[in-house]
Scaffold this motif. Structure first.
Motif, PDB file in Angstrom:
ATOM      1  N   THR A  44      -6.669   9.725   3.432  1.00  0.00           N
ATOM      2  CA  THR A  44      -6.626   8.621   2.655  1.00  0.00           C
ATOM      3  C   THR A  44      -5.654   7.646   2.870  1.00  0.00           C
ATOM      4  N   THR A  94      -1.085  17.415  -9.956  1.00  0.00           N
ATOM      5  CA  THR A  94      -2.309  17.925 -10.674  1.00  0.00           C
ATOM      6  C   THR A  94      -2.698  19.264  -9.897  1.00  0.00           C
ATOM      7  N   GLN A 114       1.007  12.241  -8.013  1.00  0.00           N
ATOM      8  CA  GLN A 114      -0.046  12.547  -9.028  1.00  0.00           C
ATOM      9  C   GLN A 114      -0.967  13.490  -8.428  1.00  0.00           C
ATOM     10  N   ILE A 115      -1.416  13.392  -7.292  1.00  0.00           N
ATOM     11  CA  ILE A 115      -2.191  14.581  -6.771  1.00  0.00           C
ATOM     12  C   ILE A 115      -1.442  15.836  -6.508  1.00  0.00           C
ATOM     13  N   LEU A 146      -5.859  13.720   1.117  1.00  0.00           N
ATOM     14  CA  LEU A 146      -4.821  12.816   1.040  1.00  0.00           C
ATOM     15  C   LEU A 146      -4.126  12.332   2.281  1.00  0.00           C
ATOM     16  N   TRP A 159       0.983  -1.418  -0.215  1.00  0.00           N
ATOM     17  CA  TRP A 159       0.058  -0.007   0.006  1.00  0.00           C
ATOM     18  C   TRP A 159       0.783   1.265  -0.127  1.00  0.00           C
ATOM     19  N   GLN A 199       1.761   1.675  -3.469  1.00  0.00           N
ATOM     20  CA  GLN A 199       0.414   2.214  -4.276  1.00  0.00           C
ATOM     21  C   GLN A 199       0.203   3.836  -3.979  1.00  0.00           C
ATOM     22  N   LEU A 200       0.477   4.117  -2.677  1.00  0.00           N
ATOM     23  CA  LEU A 200       0.123   5.447  -2.396  1.00  0.00           C
ATOM     24  C   LEU A 200       1.127   6.629  -2.885  1.00  0.00           C
ATOM     25  N   GLU A 201       2.416   6.261  -3.029  1.00  0.00           N
ATOM     26  CA  GLU A 201       3.331   7.242  -3.419  1.00  0.00           C
ATOM     27  C   GLU A 201       3.142   7.804  -4.689  1.00  0.00           C
ATOM     28  N   PRO A 202       2.840   6.787  -5.865  1.00  0.00           N
ATOM     29  CA  PRO A 202       2.513   7.459  -6.990  1.00  0.00           C
ATOM     30  C   PRO A 202       1.067   8.299  -6.959  1.00  0.00           C
ATOM     31  N   LEU A 203       0.081   7.911  -6.249  1.00  0.00           N
ATOM     32  CA  LEU A 203      -1.162   8.663  -5.922  1.00  0.00           C
ATOM     33  C   LEU A 203      -0.834   9.933  -5.479  1.00  0.00           C
ATOM     34  N   TYR A 204       0.187  10.019  -4.351  1.00  0.00           N
ATOM     35  CA  TYR A 204       0.586  11.303  -3.830  1.00  0.00           C
ATOM     36  C   TYR A 204       1.063  12.369  -4.973  1.00  0.00           C
TER      37      TYR A 204
END
Length: 539
Positions: A483, A424, A420-421, A480, A410, A413-418
């Motif tokens: 999450t 953005t 990306q956020i 974030l 996890w 998985q979270l590091e790319p999402l962070y």
């Protein structure tokens, strides 16, 4: 009373044959001359008695030529013959004696059964008989063993057979024919064959053995499986037998420790009542066995003469023993003795002491086997416990490994999402800023007037835009964080650190409901720093 002229060298022989000594007259005498065979004392009769006896012999001799005596018939004179031609009873019987001695000059071996036996003044007097298979008497007569031979013959008979001469025994005897005018016909025993008596016993055993084999029951009791445990045993024995005392010395100890119960029944083992009393004892045993079963039947007697055991060699008793529904143990005689009951019983022991020793050994072996079984159960339980503990440890390691792997997963998985956020958000801010700059330039170029108001409006709009941008950035940053916190808090260890606990069965399976926990007798509750065993209260 009849006095005798006994020379000094013959005094012991006269005494053995029943003569008494008169110290006043210093002569030997017969106290009851009518009760003895006077022919045995003829050589010592005094002169008057000798003359009477010789006179009788002369009369008999004078009549011998005219008297024709035979064992088939006696020819009597006709009614016309005078009294002078007749003979007296004593003369007739004397002739019978003479003929018998001539017909049987030597001793004969005779088979017979002793119907009665008694002793008087050292002499042994017998009543001999011969019976058929139906018990009817075919022949009988008197016999005697004179004191001079009695001790020798009886001692040898008892030494070989192990029993004294007694009623009911079948014997093979060497006898001389004796006939006395006053006392009639009798036999004088000169020798005994004790092996014949033993042979009769063995012949009876063989006949019983053949009958049992013919009926198919000879091995019946031996084929009954011997029980692994002995808790209740029936015992048949004579009431005052020494062997019973030896048996009870050990059996009472077993009862004292509540290892085995013994119930005693009594019966004589010799004499005419032996068979009936033994069968009565077996009937009493069977009645109790049907209500409260026994594990085995013991028949004991102890030592004794071999012929004393002969009353037990009966077909009826043998059938009663071999058809018993439980194993029979015998300890009836010594090692050299054997009865048909020993043959058909499940187990034969030499003595009562060896019977109870065998019972002790059986119970001891059962106890040892039970101890070994218990130790094996403990050993297997320990092995199972160790195996289970090893499995639980392996499961714990697997859970820890899964938790760490999931956490790493996890995080990845979270590091790319962070990222990306964040990217953005930055693009959105840049885009908004560029839009604002464009609008600002457009406003400046389009509206030259009123600048102050427009400037103020622009500044206000700029502040509003910045605030909105900051609020948006703060909102997305907070979302974030939430999450990430939710993701990070989803692992068991994190939940435990937050104060939560996990309920698991003894096998490590999670408990998901109160009903499931209530149905268990015991389960574990895991906390951050360890686990606790709990037992639910039954409602």
């Amino acid at each position: 009373m009849l006095y005798l002229d006994v020379p000094y060298p013959d005094k012991d022989l006269a005494k053995q044959q029943g003569a008494g000594w008169d110290p006043l007259k210093r002569k030997w005498y017969l106290p009851d001359p009518d009760q003895v065979d006077l022919s045995l004392f003829s050589q010592w009769l005094d002169s008057s008695n000798q003359s009477d006896l010789s006179g009788q012999n002369a009369i008999v001799d004078s009549q011998t030529a005219s008297l024709d005596l035979s064992f088939d018939s006696v020819t009597l004179s006709s009614e016309e013959e005078t009294e002078a031609n007749s003979v007296s009873l004593s003369q007739l019987l004397n002739q019978v004696q003479t003929k018998l001695k001539g017909a049987f000059p030597k001793a004969l071996w005779v088979r017979a059964e002793i119907a009665n036996i008694n002793e008087r003044r050292g002499h042994i007097y017998l009543e001999l008989s011969e019976n058929n298979d139906q018990g009817q008497t075919l022949a009988s007569c008197r016999a005697m063993i004179w004191a001079s031979n009695a001790s020798r013959l009886l001692s040898r008979f008892e030494q070989v057979t192990g029993s004294a001469l007694q009623d009911g025994q079948k014997v093979l005897i060497q006898v001389g024919i004796n006939f006395h005018e006053k006392f009639g016909f009798s036999l004088v025993v000169e020798d005994l064959d004790p092996k014949f008596t033993l042979g009769e016993i063995e012949a009876n055993l063989i006949a019983i053995r053949k009958e049992l084999i013919k009926q198919g029951i000879y091995q019946s009791n031996k084929q009954i499986p011997f029980p692994a445990d002995l808790f209740r045993i029936a015992v048949i024995s004579p009431p005052n037998a020494a062997g019973l005392g030896d048996f009870r010395a050990e059996a009472d100890a077993l009862e004292y420790y509540n290892l085995c119960e013994f119930v005693y029944f009594h019966s004589s083992f010799q004499g005419e009542a032996a068979v009936s009393e033994m069968l009565s004892a077996l009937d009493a045993f069977s009645g109790i066995h049907q209500k409260n079963p026994f594990d085995a039947l013991v028949i004991i007697r102890g030592g004794g003469a071999k012929l004393d055991l002969n009353p037990l060699n009966q077909l009826e008793l043998a059938k009663a023993i071999t058809t018993q529904p439980l194993p029979v143990l015998t300890g009836i005689g010594h090692e050299r003795d054997n009865t048909i009951l020993d043959e058909v019983a499940c187990l034969r022991f030499d003595t009562p002491s060896k019977v109870v020793a065998g019972i002790w050994h059986r119970i001891e072996n059962s106890a040892k086997q039970a101890t070994q079984n218990w130790q094996q159960i403990e050993r297997l339980s320990q092995q199972q416990l160790q195996t289970t503990q090893a499995q639980l440890q392996q499961l714990k390691q697997q859970i820890d490994y899964s938790q760490n792997r999931n956490l790493t997963h996890w995080k990845t998985q979270l590091e790319p999402l962070y990222t990306q956020i964040k990217h953005t958000s930055q693009q959105w801010v840049s885009s908004e800023r560029a839009s604002l700059d464009y609008q600002l330039r457009h406003i400046i170029s389009q509206a030259q007037q009123p600048i102050s108001r427009s400037k103020q409006q622009i500044e206000s709009n700029q502040q509003l835009i910045e605030q909105n941008a900051k609020r948006a950035i703060s909102f997305f940053r907070q979302q974030l964080k939430q999450t990430m916190g939710f993701i990070l808090s989803s692992g068991p260890q994190s939940q435990l650190k937050r104060g939560f606990a996990m309920a698991k069965t003894q096998q490590g399976a999670p408990i998901s409901s109160a009903a499931q926990a209530q149905s268990l007798s015991q389960f574990r509750v895991e906390f951050q720093d360890g686990s606790v065993q709990v037992q639910p209260l039954k409602s």
